[in-house]
Design a protein around this motif. Structure first.
Motif, PDB file in Angstrom:
ATOM      1  N   VAL A 136       1.570   7.395 -11.471  1.00  0.00           N
ATOM      2  CA  VAL A 136       2.320   6.140 -11.533  1.00  0.00           C
ATOM      3  C   VAL A 136       3.792   6.386 -11.217  1.00  0.00           C
ATOM      4  O   VAL A 136       4.408   5.645 -10.436  1.00  0.00           O
ATOM      5  CB  VAL A 136       2.169   5.499 -12.923  1.00  0.00           C
ATOM      6  N   ILE A 137       4.353   7.426 -11.804  1.00  0.00           N
ATOM      7  CA  ILE A 137       5.777   7.710 -11.619  1.00  0.00           C
ATOM      8  C   ILE A 137       6.078   8.053 -10.163  1.00  0.00           C
ATOM      9  O   ILE A 137       7.080   7.587  -9.594  1.00  0.00           O
ATOM     10  CB  ILE A 137       6.222   8.854 -12.548  1.00  0.00           C
ATOM     11  N   GLU A 138       5.240   8.858  -9.554  1.00  0.00           N
ATOM     12  CA  GLU A 138       5.451   9.226  -8.156  1.00  0.00           C
ATOM     13  C   GLU A 138       5.365   8.007  -7.244  1.00  0.00           C
ATOM     14  O   GLU A 138       6.089   7.915  -6.252  1.00  0.00           O
ATOM     15  CB  GLU A 138       4.431  10.283  -7.731  1.00  0.00           C
ATOM     16  N   THR A 139       4.499   7.082  -7.569  1.00  0.00           N
ATOM     17  CA  THR A 139       4.374   5.864  -6.764  1.00  0.00           C
ATOM     18  C   THR A 139       5.616   4.991  -6.912  1.00  0.00           C
ATOM     19  O   THR A 139       6.127   4.458  -5.922  1.00  0.00           O
ATOM     20  CB  THR A 139       3.124   5.073  -7.184  1.00  0.00           C
ATOM     21  N   ILE A 140       6.113   4.853  -8.138  1.00  0.00           N
ATOM     22  CA  ILE A 140       7.291   4.008  -8.376  1.00  0.00           C
ATOM     23  C   ILE A 140       8.515   4.567  -7.670  1.00  0.00           C
ATOM     24  O   ILE A 140       9.277   3.825  -7.026  1.00  0.00           O
ATOM     25  CB  ILE A 140       7.561   3.879  -9.890  1.00  0.00           C
ATOM     26  N   PHE A 141       8.715   5.879  -7.773  1.00  0.00           N
ATOM     27  CA  PHE A 141       9.917   6.501  -7.205  1.00  0.00           C
ATOM     28  C   PHE A 141       9.696   7.021  -5.786  1.00  0.00           C
ATOM     29  O   PHE A 141      10.560   7.726  -5.254  1.00  0.00           O
ATOM     30  CB  PHE A 141      10.385   7.646  -8.104  1.00  0.00           C
ATOM     31  N   VAL A 142       8.564   6.688  -5.184  1.00  0.00           N
ATOM     32  CA  VAL A 142       8.225   7.123  -3.820  1.00  0.00           C
ATOM     33  C   VAL A 142       8.428   8.632  -3.694  1.00  0.00           C
ATOM     34  O   VAL A 142       9.024   9.118  -2.717  1.00  0.00           O
ATOM     35  CB  VAL A 142       9.066   6.367  -2.758  1.00  0.00           C
ATOM     36  N   TRP A 143       7.976   9.341  -4.712  1.00  0.00           N
ATOM     37  CA  TRP A 143       8.072  10.805  -4.719  1.00  0.00           C
ATOM     38  C   TRP A 143       6.868  11.368  -3.964  1.00  0.00           C
ATOM     39  O   TRP A 143       5.733  11.065  -4.287  1.00  0.00           O
ATOM     40  CB  TRP A 143       8.093  11.313  -6.161  1.00  0.00           C
ATOM     41  N   ASP A 144       7.134  12.168  -2.955  1.00  0.00           N
ATOM     42  CA  ASP A 144       6.067  12.679  -2.095  1.00  0.00           C
ATOM     43  C   ASP A 144       5.274  13.758  -2.829  1.00  0.00           C
ATOM     44  O   ASP A 144       5.433  14.951  -2.599  1.00  0.00           O
ATOM     45  CB  ASP A 144       6.667  13.246  -0.802  1.00  0.00           C
ATOM     46  N   GLY A 145       4.396  13.302  -3.738  1.00  0.00           N
ATOM     47  CA  GLY A 145       3.582  14.223  -4.506  1.00  0.00           C
ATOM     48  C   GLY A 145       2.115  13.867  -4.441  1.00  0.00           C
ATOM     49  O   GLY A 145       1.691  12.997  -3.670  1.00  0.00           O
ATOM     50  N   LEU A 146       1.327  14.524  -5.270  1.00  0.00           N
ATOM     51  CA  LEU A 146      -0.114  14.291  -5.260  1.00  0.00           C
ATOM     52  C   LEU A 146      -0.462  12.880  -5.710  1.00  0.00           C
ATOM     53  O   LEU A 146      -1.437  12.292  -5.235  1.00  0.00           O
ATOM     54  CB  LEU A 146      -0.810  15.310  -6.171  1.00  0.00           C
ATOM     55  N   GLY A 147       0.312  12.341  -6.657  1.00  0.00           N
ATOM     56  CA  GLY A 147       0.034  11.000  -7.147  1.00  0.00           C
ATOM     57  C   GLY A 147       0.172   9.959  -6.062  1.00  0.00           C
ATOM     58  O   GLY A 147      -0.713   9.110  -5.862  1.00  0.00           O
ATOM     59  N   LYS A 148       1.277  10.006  -5.345  1.00  0.00           N
ATOM     60  CA  LYS A 148       1.503   9.063  -4.251  1.00  0.00           C
ATOM     61  C   LYS A 148       0.440   9.232  -3.169  1.00  0.00           C
ATOM     62  O   LYS A 148      -0.074   8.253  -2.613  1.00  0.00           O
ATOM     63  CB  LYS A 148       2.899   9.294  -3.660  1.00  0.00           C
ATOM     64  N   MET A 149       0.076  10.484  -2.884  1.00  0.00           N
ATOM     65  CA  MET A 149      -0.941  10.737  -1.867  1.00  0.00           C
ATOM     66  C   MET A 149      -2.319  10.245  -2.324  1.00  0.00           C
ATOM     67  O   MET A 149      -3.108   9.751  -1.510  1.00  0.00           O
ATOM     68  CB  MET A 149      -0.988  12.226  -1.536  1.00  0.00           C
ATOM     69  N   MET A 150      -2.603  10.358  -3.612  1.00  0.00           N
ATOM     70  CA  MET A 150      -3.897   9.889  -4.105  1.00  0.00           C
ATOM     71  C   MET A 150      -4.027   8.379  -3.961  1.00  0.00           C
ATOM     72  O   MET A 150      -5.079   7.867  -3.552  1.00  0.00           O
ATOM     73  CB  MET A 150      -4.080  10.289  -5.570  1.00  0.00           C
ATOM     74  N   ILE A 151      -2.979   7.642  -4.312  1.00  0.00           N
ATOM     75  CA  ILE A 151      -3.003   6.190  -4.160  1.00  0.00           C
ATOM     76  C   ILE A 151      -3.203   5.818  -2.702  1.00  0.00           C
ATOM     77  O   ILE A 151      -4.010   4.945  -2.356  1.00  0.00           O
ATOM     78  CB  ILE A 151      -1.700   5.573  -4.690  1.00  0.00           C
ATOM     79  N   SER A 152      -2.472   6.496  -1.822  1.00  0.00           N
ATOM     80  CA  SER A 152      -2.610   6.232  -0.386  1.00  0.00           C
ATOM     81  C   SER A 152      -4.015   6.580   0.096  1.00  0.00           C
ATOM     82  O   SER A 152      -4.616   5.846   0.890  1.00  0.00           O
ATOM     83  CB  SER A 152      -1.565   7.043   0.395  1.00  0.00           C
ATOM     84  N   GLY A 153      -4.568   7.698  -0.387  1.00  0.00           N
ATOM     85  CA  GLY A 153      -5.907   8.105   0.014  1.00  0.00           C
ATOM     86  C   GLY A 153      -6.966   7.111  -0.430  1.00  0.00           C
ATOM     87  O   GLY A 153      -7.919   6.821   0.315  1.00  0.00           O
ATOM     88  N   LEU A 154      -6.828   6.563  -1.630  1.00  0.00           N
ATOM     89  CA  LEU A 154      -7.778   5.558  -2.104  1.00  0.00           C
ATOM     90  C   LEU A 154      -7.698   4.286  -1.271  1.00  0.00           C
ATOM     91  O   LEU A 154      -8.723   3.680  -0.941  1.00  0.00           O
ATOM     92  CB  LEU A 154      -7.508   5.247  -3.578  1.00  0.00           C
ATOM     93  N   ASN A 155      -6.476   3.889  -0.945  1.00  0.00           N
ATOM     94  CA  ASN A 155      -6.317   2.674  -0.148  1.00  0.00           C
ATOM     95  C   ASN A 155      -6.889   2.836   1.254  1.00  0.00           C
ATOM     96  O   ASN A 155      -7.425   1.878   1.830  1.00  0.00           O
ATOM     97  CB  ASN A 155      -4.837   2.290  -0.059  1.00  0.00           C
ATOM     98  N   GLN A 156      -6.779   4.047   1.814  1.00  0.00           N
ATOM     99  CA  GLN A 156      -7.238   4.301   3.176  1.00  0.00           C
ATOM    100  C   GLN A 156      -8.651   4.886   3.218  1.00  0.00           C
ATOM    101  O   GLN A 156      -9.108   5.268   4.297  1.00  0.00           O
ATOM    102  CB  GLN A 156      -6.264   5.268   3.877  1.00  0.00           C
TER     103      GLN A 156
END
Length: 327
Positions: A268-288
């Motif tokens: 959640v934190i990585e998504t909010i702060f647009v931090w290029d980490g595993l969390g942000k990549m996981m959300i993107s991977g689920l969406n795609q």
């Protein structure tokens, strides 16, 4: 000998659980709606060649095989270090997750350091000064700290430290186009890391402080503490050598599970702060529907959880010699 036997048993347990979870995770993601091949082939493609490209892509990704065959191929390749092919990035998964994994590990390591530096001394101090004004204030603050959802704390931190008092940047890992020495690059990254680390640390500081305080209060009531004081030992020796070490067992349990949850909670934190980490990549991977990337990261969390259990058992024996690994 006993330690080796225990570790061997735990290794067998980890391998068994790992394969069970891998089967479940693979089945869940295969049952999810969406076709990753169709996601890859979006665009202006002539109808007469679309089906041929679609079939070729399914064959290349191994999606034309039965589900059990796909699982065996996936798990075999993963154990060899091949995590599959990313349908979103059009590259092997191991080439995609390297930098995000480093960023996530850095974020979590600095959060852990901050939490331990604050929560352990604070928990000990409030236990020693039980029912004082300081203790009551800390109790209220820590309850508020771990009760508020992390995304609310993130929004408050952005408003205070990035808008009202513009000390830190809101998003990203580095300033776009910034160049300089290695030290200057590190400082720039630290500024971007400040808010995510602060937000991730609030809940941990609150919960671990309260556990340290409760464990220390219980330890300070024991007879051996009164005996140590009656022998004329200095108060610092009584608190930090005798009481704190015996108060560590419940703290080790809570801390281990907090550390494991910290990596998962950073999504959640990585998504909010647009931090290029595993969390942000996981959300993107689920969406795609990029399931190869998502599965690789999920199995990383599984291994982290299983390893955490073993480390917790070993830590018990380090903080309390009375605890035997066989038990």
């Amino acid at each position: 000998m006993r330690t080796g036997r225990f570790l061997l048993k735990r290794l067998v347990y980890i391998i068994f659980v790992f394969f069970i979870i891998s089967i479940l995770m693979f089945a869940i993601y295969k049952a999810m709606p969406g076709d990753p091949v169709k996601m890859m082939l979006q665009g202006n493609i002539k109808p007469e060649v679309y089906q041929q490209q679609y079939d070729n892509m399914r064959e290349m990704l191994g999606l034309d095989k039965p589900i059990p065959v796909q699982y065996v191929k996936w798990i075999t390749n993963m154990l060899r270090g091949d995590f599959g092919y990313s349908t979103e990035y059009r590259r092997p998964v191991k080439d995609v997750i390297g930098v995000p994994m480093r960023n996530t590990v850095l974020l979590n390591i600095f959060s852990m350091i901050l939490v331990f530096m604050i929560s352990i001394p604070l928990g000990i101090t409030t236990a020693v000064k039980k029912n004082s004004i300081l203790d009551k204030v800390v109790q209220v603050v820590t309850i508020v700290g771990y009760s508020i959802p992390s995304f609310v704390i993130a929004l408050l931190a952005i408003y205070v430290f990035a808008i009202r008092i513009p000390l830190f940047p809101i998003s990203g890992v580095r300033t776009a186009g910034f160049t300089g020495t290695d030290f200057e690059m590190f400082v720039d990254m630290a500024k971007h890391m400040a808010l995510p680390v602060l937000v991730m640390s609030v809940g941990g500081i609150g919960s671990i402080t309260r556990y340290v305080r409760a464990s220390m209060i219980e330890a300070l009531r024991m007879d051996y503490i009164r005996t140590a004081r009656s022998k004329g030992l200095r108060e610092k020796v009584v608190i930090y050598v005798h009481a704190f070490r015996n108060a560590l067992i419940p703290v080790v349990t809570v801390t281990t599970w907090w550390l494991i949850g910290l990596f998962g909670g950073s999504v959640v934190i990585e998504t909010i702060f647009v931090w290029d980490g595993l969390g942000k990549m996981m959300i993107s991977g689920l969406n795609q529907r990029d399931f190869s990337v998502v599965l690789a990261m999920q199995m990383f969390y599984v291994i982290l959880s299983l390893a955490g259990n073993v480390l917790m058992d070993i830590a018990y024996t380090l903080v309390d010699p009375r605890v035997k690994l066989e038990n």
